[in-house]
Design an enzyme around this catalytic site. Structure first.
Site, PDB file in Angstrom:
ATOM      1  N   ARG A 103       0.896  -1.175   0.000  1.00  0.00           N
ATOM      2  CA  ARG A 103       0.000   0.000   0.000  1.00  0.00           C
ATOM      3  C   ARG A 103       0.924   1.212   0.000  1.00  0.00           C
ATOM      4  O   ARG A 103       1.676   1.423   0.954  1.00  0.00           O
ATOM      5  CB  ARG A 103      -0.935  -0.016   1.210  1.00  0.00           C
ATOM      6  CG  ARG A 103      -1.694   1.283   1.364  1.00  0.00           C
ATOM      7  CD  ARG A 103      -2.857   1.211   2.326  1.00  0.00           C
ATOM      8  NE  ARG A 103      -4.001   0.555   1.740  1.00  0.00           N
ATOM      9  CZ  ARG A 103      -5.273   0.735   2.130  1.00  0.00           C
ATOM     10  NH1 ARG A 103      -5.542   1.566   3.116  1.00  0.00           N
ATOM     11  NH2 ARG A 103      -6.265   0.097   1.545  1.00  0.00           N
ATOM     12  N   HIS A 130      -6.979   1.400  -6.874  1.00  0.00           N
ATOM     13  CA  HIS A 130      -7.272   0.499  -5.752  1.00  0.00           C
ATOM     14  C   HIS A 130      -7.935  -0.765  -6.334  1.00  0.00           C
ATOM     15  O   HIS A 130      -9.128  -0.988  -6.169  1.00  0.00           O
ATOM     16  CB  HIS A 130      -8.196   1.208  -4.763  1.00  0.00           C
ATOM     17  CG  HIS A 130      -8.284   0.550  -3.418  1.00  0.00           C
ATOM     18  ND1 HIS A 130      -7.574  -0.583  -3.079  1.00  0.00           N
ATOM     19  CD2 HIS A 130      -9.027   0.866  -2.319  1.00  0.00           C
ATOM     20  CE1 HIS A 130      -7.866  -0.927  -1.836  1.00  0.00           C
ATOM     21  NE2 HIS A 130      -8.744  -0.069  -1.357  1.00  0.00           N
ATOM     22  N   GLN A 133     -10.087  -3.292  -4.253  1.00  0.00           N
ATOM     23  CA  GLN A 133     -11.420  -2.787  -3.919  1.00  0.00           C
ATOM     24  C   GLN A 133     -12.399  -3.042  -5.066  1.00  0.00           C
ATOM     25  O   GLN A 133     -13.532  -3.479  -4.855  1.00  0.00           O
ATOM     26  CB  GLN A 133     -11.334  -1.283  -3.622  1.00  0.00           C
ATOM     27  CG  GLN A 133     -12.673  -0.658  -3.261  1.00  0.00           C
ATOM     28  CD  GLN A 133     -13.238  -1.201  -1.958  1.00  0.00           C
ATOM     29  OE1 GLN A 133     -12.541  -1.272  -0.965  1.00  0.00           O
ATOM     30  NE2 GLN A 133     -14.502  -1.618  -1.966  1.00  0.00           N
ATOM     31  N   ASP A 225     -16.955   7.976  -2.780  1.00  0.00           N
ATOM     32  CA  ASP A 225     -15.787   7.758  -1.927  1.00  0.00           C
ATOM     33  C   ASP A 225     -15.423   9.103  -1.305  1.00  0.00           C
ATOM     34  O   ASP A 225     -15.940  10.152  -1.724  1.00  0.00           O
ATOM     35  CB  ASP A 225     -14.627   7.186  -2.773  1.00  0.00           C
ATOM     36  CG  ASP A 225     -13.374   6.893  -1.940  1.00  0.00           C
ATOM     37  OD1 ASP A 225     -13.488   6.696  -0.715  1.00  0.00           O
ATOM     38  OD2 ASP A 225     -12.264   6.873  -2.518  1.00  0.00           O
ATOM     39  N   CYS A 265     -16.559   2.412  -0.605  1.00  0.00           N
ATOM     40  CA  CYS A 265     -15.485   1.467  -0.252  1.00  0.00           C
ATOM     41  C   CYS A 265     -15.180   1.478   1.246  1.00  0.00           C
ATOM     42  O   CYS A 265     -14.584   0.535   1.754  1.00  0.00           O
ATOM     43  CB  CYS A 265     -14.225   1.808  -1.038  1.00  0.00           C
ATOM     44  SG  CYS A 265     -13.624   3.476  -0.709  1.00  0.00           S
ATOM     45  N   ARG A 293     -14.359  -8.022   0.503  1.00  0.00           N
ATOM     46  CA  ARG A 293     -12.913  -7.851   0.400  1.00  0.00           C
ATOM     47  C   ARG A 293     -12.203  -9.150   0.793  1.00  0.00           C
ATOM     48  O   ARG A 293     -11.230  -9.553   0.167  1.00  0.00           O
ATOM     49  CB  ARG A 293     -12.430  -6.691   1.299  1.00  0.00           C
ATOM     50  CG  ARG A 293     -12.831  -5.296   0.858  1.00  0.00           C
ATOM     51  CD  ARG A 293     -12.251  -4.933  -0.487  1.00  0.00           C
ATOM     52  NE  ARG A 293     -10.806  -5.043  -0.516  1.00  0.00           N
ATOM     53  CZ  ARG A 293      -9.952  -4.107  -0.097  1.00  0.00           C
ATOM     54  NH1 ARG A 293     -10.414  -2.959   0.350  1.00  0.00           N
ATOM     55  NH2 ARG A 293      -8.648  -4.287  -0.172  1.00  0.00           N
TER      56      ARG A 293
HETATM   57  N1   CP Z   1     -11.624   0.162   1.531  1.00  0.00           N
HETATM   58  C1   CP Z   1     -10.374   0.045   2.031  1.00  0.00           C
HETATM   59  O1   CP Z   1      -9.400  -0.199   1.314  1.00  0.00           O
HETATM   60  O2   CP Z   1     -10.301   0.225   3.366  1.00  0.00           O
HETATM   61  P1   CP Z   1      -8.949   0.316   4.232  1.00  0.00           P
HETATM   62  O3   CP Z   1      -8.287   1.624   3.872  1.00  0.00           O
HETATM   63  O4   CP Z   1      -9.422   0.280   5.651  1.00  0.00           O
HETATM   64  O5   CP Z   1      -8.067  -0.846   3.887  1.00  0.00           O
HETATM   65  N1  NVA Z   2      -9.665   7.136  -1.813  1.00  0.00           N
HETATM   66  C1  NVA Z   2      -9.411   6.645  -0.497  1.00  0.00           C
HETATM   67  C2  NVA Z   2      -9.721   5.189  -0.400  1.00  0.00           C
HETATM   68  C3  NVA Z   2      -9.505   4.571   0.946  1.00  0.00           C
HETATM   69  C4  NVA Z   2      -9.827   3.111   0.968  1.00  0.00           C
HETATM   70  C5  NVA Z   2      -7.962   6.928  -0.110  1.00  0.00           C
HETATM   71  O1  NVA Z   2      -7.084   6.725  -0.953  1.00  0.00           O
HETATM   72  O2  NVA Z   2      -7.717   7.348   1.019  1.00  0.00           O
END
Ligand code: CP
Ligand code: NVA
Length: 313
Positions: A103, A130, A133, A225, A265, A293
């Protein structure tokens, strides 16, 4: 059907891959024990530069349920790119583990990991996309409607990482998408036209509109989102102003189809991109999405690692 070596974006998968993954995920959901020894003796590392709840827990539980073990490395543990370069971390970890979930902030960090790792690298979110997701989103829509091709999705909010993977997945699976964002927050200039071309090839359309009401009209499902993604905290006040009028609330839903589903999400910022009423309302499927997920992460691990053995050059 050979799996790709890495999973960095939805573009790494063909339509056939995606459909097979969703079928396996549905099987994993029906039968928790499916593939229970598939990762016996294997270890997966999670290298996260940003916080996470769903991605981290879904992957950790997925690996455990498949009989493997997990090592979690947060930003303070390895200080990626500060204590040592990404390319060294990728090569060293490849000597210890069988797959790496990353990540990252810059998408190029995930790409560099994949370039140097000798084991599969999975993108658990970057600033650009992502993809994990989007797999859960597709499984959720499939469950809700019993099909994907020909559905219409309305997205309202920021043209961000979640949207990018969503439009890529919808394009391959033949789902029509109308996207409403403020003009300065339109989706990425490379991903958007490529997704439009793919959508067309699969008999679907992809449109940008300025007016959220237009995006939700006639949609089977509405998606939103956060307006401020991880790493954008300094832009918070400016963003909150620019996104006024893009909230998914009761007023916007008056323009939507009766019975339309609402997706997010998570984590959600109630009172910003979505109201509490809509998030807790009858059309909301956000907790199914979150649960899914786990099932898609299991399917993905089985797909990428199921039959492979560790490759050391
Ligand atoms: N939706 C999602 O990726 O959540 P987290 O940031 O908690 O992993
Ligand atoms: N768009 C958001 C998604 C989190 C799961 C971010 O990148 O913070």
């Amino acid at each position: 059907m050979n799996p790709p070596r890495h999973f960095l974006t939805i573009g790494d998968l063909t339509e056939q891959h995606l459909r097979a993954l969703l079928r396996t995920a549905a099987t994993c959901k029906r039968d928790r024990r499916y593939g229970q020894q598939a990762l016996a003796g294997r270890t997966v590392a999670l290298v996260f530069q940003k916080p996470s709840m769903r991605t981290r827990v879904a992957f950790e539980v997925a690996v455990l349920q498949l009989g493997g073990s997990v090592v979690y490395l947060g930003q303070d543990d390895i200080q990626l790119g500060q204590r040592e370069p990404v390319k060294d971390v990728a090569r060293v970890l490849s000597r210890y583990v069988d797959a790496i979930v990353v990540r990252t902030f810059a998408h190029s960090t995930a790409e560099e990991f994949a370039q140097y790792a000798q084991v599969p690298v999975i993108n658990g979110l970057s600033d650009l996309v992502h993809p994990c997701q989007a797999l859960a989103d597709m499984l959720t829509l499939q469950e809700q409607f019993g099909r994907l091709k020909g559905l219409t999705l309305g997205y309202v909010g920021d043209g961000n990482n979640v949207l990018h993977s969503l439009i890529q997945a919808c394009a391959v699976l033949g789902i029509h998408v109308a996207v409403a964002t403020p003009t300065g927050h339109r989706p990425d200039g490379v991903i958007w036209p490529a997704a439009m071309r793919q959508a067309k090839q699969h008999g679907a359309w992809l449109r940008w509109v300025a007016d959220p009401a237009q995006a939700v009209r006639g949609a089977d499902a509405i998606y939103t989102d956060v307006w401020v993604s991880m790493g954008q905290e300094r832009e918070r006040q400016a963003r909150l102003k620019r996104f006024q009028g893009y909230q998914v609330g009761a007023e916007l839903l008056r323009d939507a189809k009766r019975g339309c589903r609402v997706l997010h999400c998570l984590p959600a910022h109630r009172g910003e991109e979505i109201t509490d009423e809509v998030l807790e309302g009858p059309g909301s499927v956000v907790f199914d999405q979150a649960e899914n997920r786990l099932h898609v992460q299991k399917a993905l691990l089985l797909f990428l690692l199921g039959r492979t053995t560790k490759r050391i050059p």
